[in-house]
Enzyme design. Structure first.
Site, PDB file in Angstrom:
ATOM      1  N   GLY A 272      92.270  -4.502 -14.797  1.00 35.04           N
ATOM      2  CA  GLY A 272      92.451  -5.900 -14.445  1.00 35.04           C
ATOM      3  C   GLY A 272      93.375  -6.051 -13.253  1.00 35.04           C
ATOM      4  O   GLY A 272      93.955  -5.088 -12.760  1.00 35.04           O
ATOM      5  N   GLY A 274      96.737  -7.454 -11.208  1.00 29.37           N
ATOM      6  CA  GLY A 274      98.126  -7.819 -11.455  1.00 29.37           C
ATOM      7  C   GLY A 274      99.080  -6.676 -11.224  1.00 29.37           C
ATOM      8  O   GLY A 274      98.691  -5.547 -10.905  1.00 29.37           O
ATOM      9  N   ASN A 275     100.362  -6.990 -11.406  1.00 36.04           N
ATOM     10  CA  ASN A 275     101.402  -6.010 -11.109  1.00 36.04           C
ATOM     11  C   ASN A 275     101.430  -4.846 -12.096  1.00 36.04           C
ATOM     12  O   ASN A 275     101.711  -3.712 -11.710  1.00 36.04           O
ATOM     13  CB  ASN A 275     102.767  -6.709 -11.073  1.00 36.04           C
ATOM     14  CG  ASN A 275     102.866  -7.683  -9.921  1.00 36.04           C
ATOM     15  OD1 ASN A 275     102.399  -7.405  -8.820  1.00 36.04           O
ATOM     16  ND2 ASN A 275     103.447  -8.850 -10.163  1.00 36.04           N
ATOM     17  N   GLU A 297      85.788  -4.350 -11.924  1.00 36.92           N
ATOM     18  CA  GLU A 297      85.404  -5.625 -11.315  1.00 36.92           C
ATOM     19  C   GLU A 297      86.004  -5.793  -9.930  1.00 36.92           C
ATOM     20  O   GLU A 297      85.371  -6.368  -9.042  1.00 36.92           O
ATOM     21  CB  GLU A 297      85.929  -6.793 -12.152  1.00 36.92           C
ATOM     22  CG  GLU A 297      85.443  -6.863 -13.558  1.00 36.92           C
ATOM     23  CD  GLU A 297      86.247  -7.881 -14.335  1.00 36.92           C
ATOM     24  OE1 GLU A 297      85.638  -8.848 -14.815  1.00 36.92           O
ATOM     25  OE2 GLU A 297      87.482  -7.726 -14.448  1.00 36.92           O
ATOM     26  N   ASN A 387      93.435 -19.094 -17.562  1.00 41.22           N
ATOM     27  CA  ASN A 387      92.445 -18.796 -16.522  1.00 41.22           C
ATOM     28  C   ASN A 387      91.033 -18.649 -17.088  1.00 41.22           C
ATOM     29  O   ASN A 387      90.084 -19.179 -16.541  1.00 41.22           O
ATOM     30  CB  ASN A 387      92.813 -17.504 -15.788  1.00 41.22           C
ATOM     31  CG  ASN A 387      94.123 -17.623 -15.044  1.00 41.22           C
ATOM     32  OD1 ASN A 387      94.481 -18.689 -14.560  1.00 41.22           O
ATOM     33  ND2 ASN A 387      94.851 -16.515 -14.939  1.00 41.22           N
TER      34      ASN A 387
END
Length: 509
Positions: A272, A274-275, A297, A387
């Protein structure tokens, strides 16, 4: 392809017009399929022109509200979601969004939102469940002489939107690197049951489709030339929590290799955005793992580093999600990356059959997880959409390993990410294999619910909440109720209720 013009088809060159003229072709109530996935490859000009048209229309007294239904690949950018939501121009949105204005309108009931698994959006459209698509608004990097389209920095649902729409508006963005041409693999073999056939892919590097999007010239009603960059959000340097989570995952991988459950080059990874995800990718790049592959993705900065170093051999995806520095690196070294990156439609990049066949290692974030392993990845306090589920469900249920990561607390400790019962379920305990926080890793495979509870509480919960969680679990076990998955129904969601009333999940002393 010359940068002087990106439109080489004579028929389509005749249809060039301004963004304002193209926006005038979109009528109120239309279902509009737009390109875009995680801030890449979305239309840059027509949505803004349409928003201005809507603003002027709605400002005139007596006019019926002008709204459209917006379908995309995933999240887009303020120039699309934000600008249309700000003028109250969106009636319904799907399948994933991350815009704060959209989020506010969804959570105040002013905008309908349909949250879908990303792999299923195309099938829903083919089946007619979403209604008839009126217009596809698609960004491309160029138009070839035969009318075929060079895809942009994301593919998402573009193939399906072009096929399903009555009319097509194209934005040709000369800011997109011309060397994107040839990086895409557009599969045209998907069919509805009972005519569905196996997808002939056994490795993330396999190409099964075409480099271009097909689009009948007679469908195209407008072509708009643009020269605008994708939204590129800066990634923060991994913090101590992210680094600790990454360390737990890397240690777990090493042990799985030693046991013989994973090969030395792991299995194809899905990550996914993000950090925390970038921290894991950086750890993989610095670790002992070699010849890795990715079937995911989104390609973000961490994967570029892995591709450049050679740690990662190939990355299959549907879009980019790069920081400004990452985009600069990509463009400066695109000849290297174009040999190692394949961009596919999201119904292929997220396909459950491929996730199961390839044995994906899925790593995704969550909002909260309960002591039995049920994961909420979409809703704040059970009712407010963040989200959307995105593609996490596509990979979690079908991958070889489903790993969910989260800091153990949020809001400076006012919220525990580990709770007695999640306030909304996106991924059931049956699909969740591994939970990781900065305090440790809980391996839930082969464990009954009560053993999962002890694993999660002891390894993942924040120390400030561990005693409180254990107290709940022990009292539930001693309550005389069902012992398979013990709960105190009167208290199961009391932590959320307490937070809503007091701003903190811990009771006042």
């Amino acid at each position: 392809m010359s940068d002087a013009t990106r439109i080489h088809c004579p028929k389509l060159r005749k249809k060039v017009m301004t963004a304002e003229a193209a926006a005038a072709l979109i009528t109120a109530g239309s279902n509009v399929g737009m390109s875009g996935f995680t801030g890449a490859g979305y239309p840059k000009a027509v949505p803004g022109a349409l928003a201005e048209r809507i603003r002027q229309h709605n400002a005139q007294e007596g006019n019926k509200p002008f709204r459209i239904n917006v379908w995309t690949g995933a999240s887009t950018a303020p120039e699309l979601d934000g600008t249309l939501a700000e003028v109250d121009g969106i009636e319904m949105r799907l399948p994933f969004q991350s815009d704060p204005i959209c989020r506010d309108r969804i959570n105040t009931g002013k905008m309908d939102y349909v949250d879908l698994h990303l792999s299923e959006v195309s099938q829903n459209a083919w089946s007619g469940f979403l209604g008839k698509m009126d217009i596809a608004l698609i960004e491309v990097a160029g138009i070839r002489e035969d009318g075929s389209l060079i895809p942009s920095s994301s593919l998402g649902n573009n193939k399906t939107w072009i096929e399903q729409a009555d009319k097509v508006i194209l934005e040709v963005n000369s800011q997109q690197n011309a060397k994107l041409e040839g990086m895409h693999d557009v599969y045209y073999g998907t069919a509805m049951p009972p005519n569905r056939k196996p997808i002939m892919m056994t490795h993330p590097a396999d190409r099964i489709g075409e480099a271009y999007l097909r689009c009948p010239a007679e469908k195209v009603i407008a072509v708009v030339e643009t020269n605008s960059m994708d939204r590129n959000s800066a990634f923060k340097a991994p913090d101590a929590v992210s680094i600790k989570i990454a360390e737990h995952i890397l240690e777990f991988f090493q042990k799985e290799i030693e046991i013989g459950r994973l090969p030395k080059n792991l299995l194809p990874i899905q990550s996914g955005v993000g950090n925390i995800a970038n921290a894991v990718l950086e750890g993989l790049n610095d670790g002992p793992f070699k010849n890795l592959t990715a079937f995911t993705e989104v390609i973000q900065d961490g994967m570029l580093k892995m591709l450049k170093s050679g740690t990662l051999e190939v990355a299959s995806s549907t879009a980019f999600s790069l920081s400004p520095e990452g985009l600069k690196e990509f463009n400066e070294n695109i000849d290297l990356y174009r040999e190692k990156i394949i961009l596919r439609p999201q119904d292929i990049s997220n396909h459950p059959e491929l996730a199961r066949r390839l044995g994906i290692i899925a790593m995704n974030g969550l909002i909260e997880v309960d002591i039995y392993g049920n994961v909420n990845s979409t809703h704040i306090m059970g009712t407010r959409m963040m989200n959307g589920i995105g593609g996490s469900g596509d990979f979690a249920r079908n991958g070889y390993l489903s790993i969910f990561v989260t800091p153990s607390i949020a809001k400076d400790g006012a919220i525990s990410s580990i709770v007695p019962m999640v306030s909304h379920v996106d991924h059931t305990e049956h699909d969740v294999k591994i939970i990781v926080t900065e305090y440790g890793l809980a391996d839930l495979r082969g464990k009954s619910p009560r053993k999962r509870a002890l694993e999660i509480i002891n390894n993942c919960a924040h120390p400030d909440y561990r005693e409180q969680l254990m107290d709940y679990f022990e009292r539930a076990c001693n309550s005389g109720g069902g012992m398979h998955t013990p709960h105190l129904l009167g208290e199961a969601l009391s932590w959320h209720q307490r937070y809503e009333e007091t701003g903190h999940m811990k009771p006042k002393n």
